[in-house]
Design a protein around this motif. Structure first.
Motif, mmCIF file in Angstrom:
data_model
loop_
_atom_site.group_PDB
_atom_site.id
_atom_site.type_symbol
_atom_site.label_atom_id
_atom_site.label_comp_id
_atom_site.label_asym_id
_atom_site.label_seq_id
_atom_site.Cartn_x
_atom_site.Cartn_y
_atom_site.Cartn_z
ATOM 1 N N VAL A 10 22.892 24.762 -40.260
ATOM 2 C CA VAL A 10 23.041 25.055 -38.836
ATOM 3 C C VAL A 10 21.748 25.668 -38.309
ATOM 4 O O VAL A 10 21.284 26.693 -38.818
ATOM 5 C CB VAL A 10 24.220 26.018 -38.592
ATOM 6 N N ASN A 11 21.193 25.042 -37.290
ATOM 7 C CA ASN A 11 19.984 25.559 -36.645
ATOM 8 C C ASN A 11 20.367 26.340 -35.391
ATOM 9 O O ASN A 11 21.212 25.919 -34.605
ATOM 10 C CB ASN A 11 19.061 24.398 -36.253
ATOM 11 N N LYS A 12 19.751 27.495 -35.203
ATOM 12 C CA LYS A 12 19.926 28.312 -34.010
ATOM 13 C C LYS A 12 18.600 28.314 -33.258
ATOM 14 O O LYS A 12 17.558 28.622 -33.830
ATOM 15 C CB LYS A 12 20.320 29.743 -34.394
ATOM 16 N N TYR A 13 18.626 27.979 -31.972
ATOM 17 C CA TYR A 13 17.382 27.840 -31.230
ATOM 18 C C TYR A 13 17.622 28.143 -29.748
ATOM 19 O O TYR A 13 18.751 28.100 -29.259
ATOM 20 C CB TYR A 13 16.832 26.412 -31.390
ATOM 21 N N THR A 32 12.725 16.596 -41.695
ATOM 22 C CA THR A 32 11.499 16.239 -40.979
ATOM 23 C C THR A 32 11.736 15.149 -39.939
ATOM 24 O O THR A 32 10.892 14.936 -39.065
ATOM 25 C CB THR A 32 10.413 15.774 -41.955
ATOM 26 N N SER A 33 12.891 14.467 -40.015
ATOM 27 C CA SER A 33 13.157 13.362 -39.085
ATOM 28 C C SER A 33 13.867 13.821 -37.812
ATOM 29 O O SER A 33 14.113 13.002 -36.922
ATOM 30 C CB SER A 33 14.016 12.302 -39.782
ATOM 31 N N TYR A 34 14.172 15.107 -37.705
ATOM 32 C CA TYR A 34 14.948 15.595 -36.571
ATOM 33 C C TYR A 34 14.096 16.199 -35.455
ATOM 34 O O TYR A 34 14.637 16.678 -34.455
ATOM 35 C CB TYR A 34 15.960 16.641 -37.045
ATOM 36 N N GLY A 35 12.794 16.219 -35.613
ATOM 37 C CA GLY A 35 11.944 16.797 -34.577
ATOM 38 C C GLY A 35 11.986 18.307 -34.535
ATOM 39 O O GLY A 35 11.666 18.909 -33.496
ATOM 40 N N LEU A 36 12.364 18.937 -35.614
ATOM 41 C CA LEU A 36 12.403 20.399 -35.685
ATOM 42 C C LEU A 36 11.004 20.957 -35.876
ATOM 43 O O LEU A 36 10.115 20.269 -36.407
ATOM 44 C CB LEU A 36 13.288 20.831 -36.858
ATOM 45 N N ASP A 37 10.808 22.212 -35.468
ATOM 46 C CA ASP A 37 9.501 22.824 -35.712
ATOM 47 C C ASP A 37 9.372 23.149 -37.201
ATOM 48 O O ASP A 37 10.342 23.077 -37.970
ATOM 49 C CB ASP A 37 9.292 24.060 -34.847
ATOM 50 N N THR A 59 9.034 25.858 -38.867
ATOM 51 C CA THR A 59 9.862 26.939 -39.395
ATOM 52 C C THR A 59 11.280 26.454 -39.676
ATOM 53 O O THR A 59 11.863 26.745 -40.733
ATOM 54 C CB THR A 59 9.913 28.111 -38.399
ATOM 55 N N ALA A 60 11.843 25.704 -38.734
ATOM 56 C CA ALA A 60 13.196 25.185 -38.912
ATOM 57 C C ALA A 60 13.263 24.191 -40.062
ATOM 58 O O ALA A 60 14.234 24.170 -40.829
ATOM 59 C CB ALA A 60 13.678 24.534 -37.620
ATOM 60 N N VAL A 61 12.231 23.345 -40.180
ATOM 61 C CA VAL A 61 12.196 22.379 -41.285
ATOM 62 C C VAL A 61 12.232 23.100 -42.623
ATOM 63 O O VAL A 61 12.970 22.717 -43.543
ATOM 64 C CB VAL A 61 10.954 21.471 -41.192
ATOM 65 N N GLN A 62 11.449 24.169 -42.741
ATOM 66 C CA GLN A 62 11.431 24.901 -44.008
ATOM 67 C C GLN A 62 12.777 25.574 -44.276
ATOM 68 O O GLN A 62 13.257 25.589 -45.419
ATOM 69 C CB GLN A 62 10.315 25.947 -43.999
ATOM 70 N N LYS A 63 13.402 26.098 -43.221
ATOM 71 C CA LYS A 63 14.725 26.710 -43.398
ATOM 72 C C LYS A 63 15.744 25.674 -43.854
ATOM 73 O O LYS A 63 16.609 25.954 -44.702
ATOM 74 C CB LYS A 63 15.188 27.361 -42.098
ATOM 75 N N ALA A 64 15.659 24.477 -43.287
ATOM 76 C CA ALA A 64 16.577 23.409 -43.683
ATOM 77 C C ALA A 64 16.361 23.025 -45.146
ATOM 78 O O ALA A 64 17.320 22.807 -45.896
ATOM 79 C CB ALA A 64 16.391 22.194 -42.779
ATOM 80 N N LYS A 65 15.117 22.954 -45.564
ATOM 81 C CA LYS A 65 14.822 22.625 -46.964
ATOM 82 C C LYS A 65 15.346 23.717 -47.896
ATOM 83 O O LYS A 65 15.882 23.424 -48.974
ATOM 84 C CB LYS A 65 13.324 22.428 -47.152
#
Length: 447
Positions: free
Chosen positions: A382-385, A405-410, A412-418
């Motif tokens: 879950v991303n909070k933005y 990386t395919s969702y257009g996240l910044d 920081t968010a990409v690293q959190k998702a990983k």
């Protein structure tokens, strides 16, 4: 031996018997012809060529056994807890005074819609303005428009027995059921009247699934029922599927009776949804393991757990009489919440941001046999933005570690998702692989 292995072995055994009997019958006919009619120099190869049976046992092609033909497949996708904490509500407010939750499930709605059934834990109530202001923890009261987002996402079955189902009292409890029915959303765990069954037998793509949802109670005396530390009114206490950890024999009796009734009403497979365990613990406790084993002994096919708000392991259970196997996932984690790493002092590891899509698939054959043929897990985060009137929340599926990386996240968010992907994989990979190997389906986390 698991159910799929049993049916595969049965198929091979039947095929061998049919071939052997056919070959024996053909040879006997030929020999009788020689003895009775004096047929000499009979060409057995020509005899077999003129029949439907090959003289080469490896090429025997008996009539197709329609009883073993695959006639139906049902795939159910499950996700975790939907909780609207105050920051979630604040960010969803619109200028017109309503609420817009459409950002929640946009990236995962294709996963929900492509399954034959999509299930989620509805850990709020719909008490309306009669129950006061819309609010989050500790007593959730969500706007009715949340149901629009749920329906549009493809989620079409909700679990309503959890420790927040009585957050807005008797009126909110009843109103939640009314609104679900008005919106034609199937649910289980709570009911409108005591004459309603405590379970659901649902036809999912030609296979009837018996589904039932229970939550734990707080320890209470006598006939009182306490949910989330609040005594439930006698008016509705029997309308909640619940159990007391200190009175498990009573629960087992109810569970066995429900299983029997589901079978009598056509259920071809049984799934228990359990709201249990300890919050923020990434391993199952003794109570969960004890209950799961008992349900396995009763013949339950799949157990899906929730409540800890973090992902917990999955394992294959074997009944004590060796007649049944059960796939049990102890906790799916969160679907939507504001339980963020930066605010969770009781769980600062980030696990409360994690969840999953858990799939189970049943197959039905011509003779009526139904087997659990496959399971799978797709981690979610879950991303909070910043967005709307405050913060927005969106659930992202992570089929692999680079999918973020395919969702257009910044960055920081990409690293959190990983990081989230790795946390979930670490918890479930071993048990998931063992289950998938046992069922003979594709393996998610190939080592």
């Amino acid at each position: 031996m698991n159910k799929k292995s049993k049916i595969q072995k049965l198929k091979r055994r039947r095929r061998f018997v049919v071939m052997a009997l056919s070959l024996t019958l053909a040879v006997c006919i030929a020999l009788v012809g020689v003895m009775i009619y004096g047929i000499k120099n009979i060409d057995l190869n020509q005899f077999f060529a003129n029949s439907s049976i090959s003289s080469n046992s490896s090429e025997i092609k008996p009539t197709e056994d329609l009883s073993q033909k695959l006639v139906a497949t049902a795939t159910v996708v499950n996700t975790g807890d939907i909780m609207l904490h105050n920051p979630v509500l604040d960010g969803a407010k619109t200028q017109s005074g309503g609420y817009d939750f459409s950002a929640f499930f946009t990236p995962v709605q294709s996963y929900f819609k492509n399954a034959d059934l999509a299930v989620a834990n509805f850990e709020v109530t719909l008490g309306g303005t009669e129950a006061g202001a819309y609010r989050g923890y500790p007593a959730f009261n969500a706007p009715d428009s949340l149901l629009d987002t749920i329906k549009n996402s493809g989620i079409n079955f909700l679990l309503t027995s959890n420790n927040h189902c009585y957050d807005t009292g008797v009126s909110g409890f009843k109103r939640t059921i009314t609104k679900l029915k008005e919106n034609n959303i199937d649910f289980n765990g709570t009911r409108a009247t005591e004459t309603d069954p405590i379970y659901t037998v649902k036809d999912v793509n030609g296979i009837k699934l018996g589904m039932i949802n229970f939550t734990y109670e707080n320890t209470s005396e006598g006939d009182n029922k306490s949910i989330n530390g609040v005594f439930v009114s006698n008016e509705v206490k029997n309308l909640i599927n619940s159990f007391d950890y200190n009175k498990l024999e009573q629960f087992y009796a109810v569970a066995q009776s429900a299983i029997n009734d589901m079978r009598q009403n056509g259920a071809e497979a049984i799934v228990f949804y359990m709201h249990w365990g300890e919050e923020y613990q990434t391993t199952q406790n003794t109570w969960q393991k004890t209950i799961a084993q008992k349900l396995c002994n009763m013949g339950v096919d799949v157990i899906v757990g929730g409540h800890p708000h973090v992902v917990q392991p999955i394992e294959m259970l074997y009944s004590e009489d060796s007649q049944n196997t059960t796939v049990c996932i102890y906790s799916l984690g969160n679907a939507i919440s504001n339980q963020r790493q930066e605010v969770m002092t009781s769980c600062p590891s980030g696990h409360t941001e994690d969840g999953m899509l858990f799939y189970y698939t049943f197959q039905k054959y011509g003779d009526g046999t139904v087997v659990l043929s496959g399971i799978d897990i797709i981690p979610t985060w879950v991303n909070k933005y910043r967005g709307g009137s405050g913060f927005q929340y969106t659930m992202y599926p992570l089929e692999d570690i680079n999918m973020a990386t395919s969702y257009g996240l910044d960055s920081t968010a990409v690293q959190k998702a990983k990081n989230s992907f790795e946390r979930t994989k670490k918890i479930v990979a071993l048990g998931l692989t063992e289950c998938q190997n046992a069922l003979g389906c594709s393996v998610r986390f190939v080592q």
